[in-house]
Design a protein around this motif. Structure first.
Motif, PDB file in Angstrom:
ATOM      1  N   ARG A 134      -4.761  -1.138  16.327  1.00  0.00           N
ATOM      2  CA  ARG A 134      -5.550  -1.173  17.561  1.00  0.00           C
ATOM      3  C   ARG A 134      -6.551  -0.021  17.606  1.00  0.00           C
ATOM      4  O   ARG A 134      -7.687  -0.187  18.011  1.00  0.00           O
ATOM      5  N   ARG A 135      -6.120   1.155  17.182  1.00  0.00           N
ATOM      6  CA  ARG A 135      -6.972   2.345  17.254  1.00  0.00           C
ATOM      7  C   ARG A 135      -8.012   2.421  16.158  1.00  0.00           C
ATOM      8  O   ARG A 135      -9.163   2.745  16.405  1.00  0.00           O
ATOM      9  N   TRP A 136      -7.596   2.175  14.941  1.00  0.00           N
ATOM     10  CA  TRP A 136      -8.478   2.274  13.772  1.00  0.00           C
ATOM     11  C   TRP A 136      -8.351   1.012  12.930  1.00  0.00           C
ATOM     12  O   TRP A 136      -7.673   1.010  11.882  1.00  0.00           O
ATOM     13  N   PRO A 137      -8.996  -0.077  13.332  1.00  0.00           N
ATOM     14  CA  PRO A 137      -8.798  -1.345  12.615  1.00  0.00           C
ATOM     15  C   PRO A 137      -9.299  -1.315  11.168  1.00  0.00           C
ATOM     16  O   PRO A 137      -8.642  -1.868  10.280  1.00  0.00           O
ATOM     17  N   ARG A 138     -10.433  -0.679  10.906  1.00  0.00           N
ATOM     18  CA  ARG A 138     -10.950  -0.656   9.528  1.00  0.00           C
ATOM     19  C   ARG A 138     -10.057   0.172   8.603  1.00  0.00           C
ATOM     20  O   ARG A 138      -9.794  -0.205   7.471  1.00  0.00           O
ATOM     21  N   LEU A 139      -9.620   1.323   9.074  1.00  0.00           N
ATOM     22  CA  LEU A 139      -8.738   2.172   8.282  1.00  0.00           C
ATOM     23  C   LEU A 139      -7.410   1.459   8.013  1.00  0.00           C
ATOM     24  O   LEU A 139      -6.897   1.471   6.892  1.00  0.00           O
ATOM     25  N   THR A 140      -6.874   0.813   9.028  1.00  0.00           N
ATOM     26  CA  THR A 140      -5.638   0.057   8.864  1.00  0.00           C
ATOM     27  C   THR A 140      -5.840  -1.098   7.897  1.00  0.00           C
ATOM     28  O   THR A 140      -4.976  -1.376   7.060  1.00  0.00           O
ATOM     29  N   GLY A 141      -6.983  -1.766   7.989  1.00  0.00           N
ATOM     30  CA  GLY A 141      -7.286  -2.838   7.045  1.00  0.00           C
ATOM     31  C   GLY A 141      -7.344  -2.336   5.613  1.00  0.00           C
ATOM     32  O   GLY A 141      -6.849  -2.989   4.692  1.00  0.00           O
ATOM     33  N   GLY A 142      -7.930  -1.162   5.424  1.00  0.00           N
ATOM     34  CA  GLY A 142      -7.964  -0.568   4.090  1.00  0.00           C
ATOM     35  C   GLY A 142      -6.578  -0.222   3.580  1.00  0.00           C
ATOM     36  O   GLY A 142      -6.259  -0.434   2.400  1.00  0.00           O
ATOM     37  N   CYS A 143      -5.733   0.296   4.457  1.00  0.00           N
ATOM     38  CA  CYS A 143      -4.350   0.609   4.066  1.00  0.00           C
ATOM     39  C   CYS A 143      -3.575  -0.662   3.732  1.00  0.00           C
ATOM     40  O   CYS A 143      -2.800  -0.691   2.771  1.00  0.00           O
ATOM     41  N   LEU A 144      -3.780  -1.708   4.519  1.00  0.00           N
ATOM     42  CA  LEU A 144      -3.112  -2.979   4.234  1.00  0.00           C
ATOM     43  C   LEU A 144      -3.596  -3.576   2.920  1.00  0.00           C
ATOM     44  O   LEU A 144      -2.806  -4.143   2.153  1.00  0.00           O
ATOM     45  N   LEU A 145      -4.890  -3.458   2.645  1.00  0.00           N
ATOM     46  CA  LEU A 145      -5.426  -3.957   1.373  1.00  0.00           C
ATOM     47  C   LEU A 145      -4.831  -3.188   0.199  1.00  0.00           C
ATOM     48  O   LEU A 145      -4.424  -3.775  -0.799  1.00  0.00           O
ATOM     49  N   ALA A 146      -4.757  -1.866   0.331  1.00  0.00           N
ATOM     50  CA  ALA A 146      -4.161  -1.051  -0.726  1.00  0.00           C
ATOM     51  C   ALA A 146      -2.686  -1.409  -0.920  1.00  0.00           C
ATOM     52  O   ALA A 146      -2.199  -1.487  -2.056  1.00  0.00           O
ATOM     53  N   ALA A 147      -1.970  -1.642   0.180  1.00  0.00           N
ATOM     54  CA  ALA A 147      -0.560  -2.019   0.083  1.00  0.00           C
ATOM     55  C   ALA A 147      -0.400  -3.382  -0.585  1.00  0.00           C
ATOM     56  O   ALA A 147       0.485  -3.564  -1.429  1.00  0.00           O
ATOM     57  N   ALA A 148      -1.258  -4.343  -0.222  1.00  0.00           N
ATOM     58  CA  ALA A 148      -1.166  -5.672  -0.825  1.00  0.00           C
ATOM     59  C   ALA A 148      -1.461  -5.620  -2.316  1.00  0.00           C
ATOM     60  O   ALA A 148      -0.755  -6.243  -3.122  1.00  0.00           O
ATOM     61  N   VAL A 149      -2.485  -4.874  -2.705  1.00  0.00           N
ATOM     62  CA  VAL A 149      -2.817  -4.753  -4.129  1.00  0.00           C
ATOM     63  C   VAL A 149      -1.703  -4.014  -4.875  1.00  0.00           C
ATOM     64  O   VAL A 149      -1.285  -4.424  -5.960  1.00  0.00           O
ATOM     65  N   GLY A 150      -1.197  -2.947  -4.289  1.00  0.00           N
ATOM     66  CA  GLY A 150      -0.115  -2.193  -4.918  1.00  0.00           C
ATOM     67  C   GLY A 150       1.150  -3.018  -5.075  1.00  0.00           C
ATOM     68  O   GLY A 150       1.807  -2.983  -6.121  1.00  0.00           O
ATOM     69  N   LEU A 151       1.502  -3.775  -4.046  1.00  0.00           N
ATOM     70  CA  LEU A 151       2.680  -4.625  -4.147  1.00  0.00           C
ATOM     71  C   LEU A 151       2.465  -5.777  -5.123  1.00  0.00           C
ATOM     72  O   LEU A 151       3.404  -6.202  -5.797  1.00  0.00           O
ATOM     73  N   GLY A 152       1.232  -6.277  -5.192  1.00  0.00           N
ATOM     74  CA  GLY A 152       0.932  -7.302  -6.191  1.00  0.00           C
ATOM     75  C   GLY A 152       1.137  -6.778  -7.599  1.00  0.00           C
ATOM     76  O   GLY A 152       1.663  -7.485  -8.472  1.00  0.00           O
ATOM     77  N   TRP A 153       0.748  -5.545  -7.821  1.00  0.00           N
ATOM     78  CA  TRP A 153       0.958  -4.923  -9.133  1.00  0.00           C
ATOM     79  C   TRP A 153       2.442  -4.650  -9.363  1.00  0.00           C
ATOM     80  O   TRP A 153       2.971  -4.889 -10.443  1.00  0.00           O
TER      81      TRP A 153
ATOM     82  N   GLY B  68      -4.080  -9.889   6.871  1.00  0.00           N
ATOM     83  CA  GLY B  68      -4.324  -8.891   7.915  1.00  0.00           C
ATOM     84  C   GLY B  68      -5.403  -7.903   7.514  1.00  0.00           C
ATOM     85  O   GLY B  68      -6.241  -7.515   8.330  1.00  0.00           O
ATOM     86  N   ALA B  69      -5.392  -7.493   6.254  1.00  0.00           N
ATOM     87  CA  ALA B  69      -6.413  -6.560   5.767  1.00  0.00           C
ATOM     88  C   ALA B  69      -7.800  -7.175   5.865  1.00  0.00           C
ATOM     89  O   ALA B  69      -8.736  -6.539   6.354  1.00  0.00           O
ATOM     90  N   LEU B  70      -7.926  -8.407   5.422  1.00  0.00           N
ATOM     91  CA  LEU B  70      -9.233  -9.061   5.459  1.00  0.00           C
ATOM     92  C   LEU B  70      -9.690  -9.315   6.891  1.00  0.00           C
ATOM     93  O   LEU B  70     -10.878  -9.200   7.199  1.00  0.00           O
ATOM     94  N   ALA B  71      -8.758  -9.632   7.779  1.00  0.00           N
ATOM     95  CA  ALA B  71      -9.130  -9.865   9.183  1.00  0.00           C
ATOM     96  C   ALA B  71      -9.604  -8.587   9.860  1.00  0.00           C
ATOM     97  O   ALA B  71     -10.547  -8.608  10.653  1.00  0.00           O
TER      98      ALA B  71
ATOM     99  N   ALA C 248     -16.857  -8.372  12.518  1.00  0.00           N
ATOM    100  CA  ALA C 248     -16.702  -8.785  13.914  1.00  0.00           C
ATOM    101  C   ALA C 248     -15.421  -8.252  14.550  1.00  0.00           C
ATOM    102  O   ALA C 248     -15.089  -8.621  15.658  1.00  0.00           O
ATOM    103  N   CYS C 249     -14.701  -7.398  13.874  1.00  0.00           N
ATOM    104  CA  CYS C 249     -13.416  -6.908  14.369  1.00  0.00           C
ATOM    105  C   CYS C 249     -13.585  -5.630  15.189  1.00  0.00           C
ATOM    106  O   CYS C 249     -13.014  -4.603  14.890  1.00  0.00           O
ATOM    107  N   GLU C 250     -14.352  -5.690  16.220  1.00  0.00           N
ATOM    108  CA  GLU C 250     -14.530  -4.540  17.112  1.00  0.00           C
ATOM    109  C   GLU C 250     -14.071  -4.932  18.502  1.00  0.00           C
ATOM    110  O   GLU C 250     -14.841  -5.052  19.432  1.00  0.00           O
TER     111      GLU C 250
END
Length: 112
Positions: A52-71, A100-103, A108-110
């Motif tokens: 809710r507070r930092w959607p872009r930063l959270t999206g980046g963390c979720l993307l990193a987590a998804a890629v890391g878990l995929g590996w 969630g990361a991509l969303a 438009a996620c503001e």
């Protein structure tokens, strides 16, 4: 329907709650190992709060987590070796994080 931030927050809270129940039930006999396992659960709830507070930063963390878990879970074996058992891990665990990361990272996620 809800908007990206609320949908991601709800998804992370549900995933964190399921993981919390799993951890608590699996370590009932050995509570000394519970602390390290709860570190995984805390991350779900922390990302749900930060979505809710930092959607872009959270999206980046979720993307990193998804890629890391995929590996970590060797998701490339779905294509290279035809391991269909890895599809369930992707759909249930990595897929929601990636969605969630991509969303959260789209322009438009503001939301308020």
């Amino acid at each position: 329907y809800w908007g990206a931030q609320r949908a991601v927050r709800t998804t992370l809270l549900v995933m964190g709650s399921f993981w919390l129940v799993f951890v608590l039930l699996s370590h009932m006999g050995e509570p000394s190992h519970l602390g390290m396992e709860l570190l995984v659960v805390v991350r779900f709830f922390a990302l749900a709060w930060s979505s809710r507070r930092w959607p872009r930063l959270t999206g980046g963390c979720l993307l990193a987590a998804a890629v890391g878990l995929g590996w970590l879970f060797n998701m490339h074996e779905i294509v290279t070796e035809g391991r269909a058992d890895r599809v369930l891990v992707f759909v249930l665990f990595i897929g929601p994080l990636l969605a969630g990361a991509l969303a959260l990272m789209r322009p438009a996620c503001e939301e308020a």
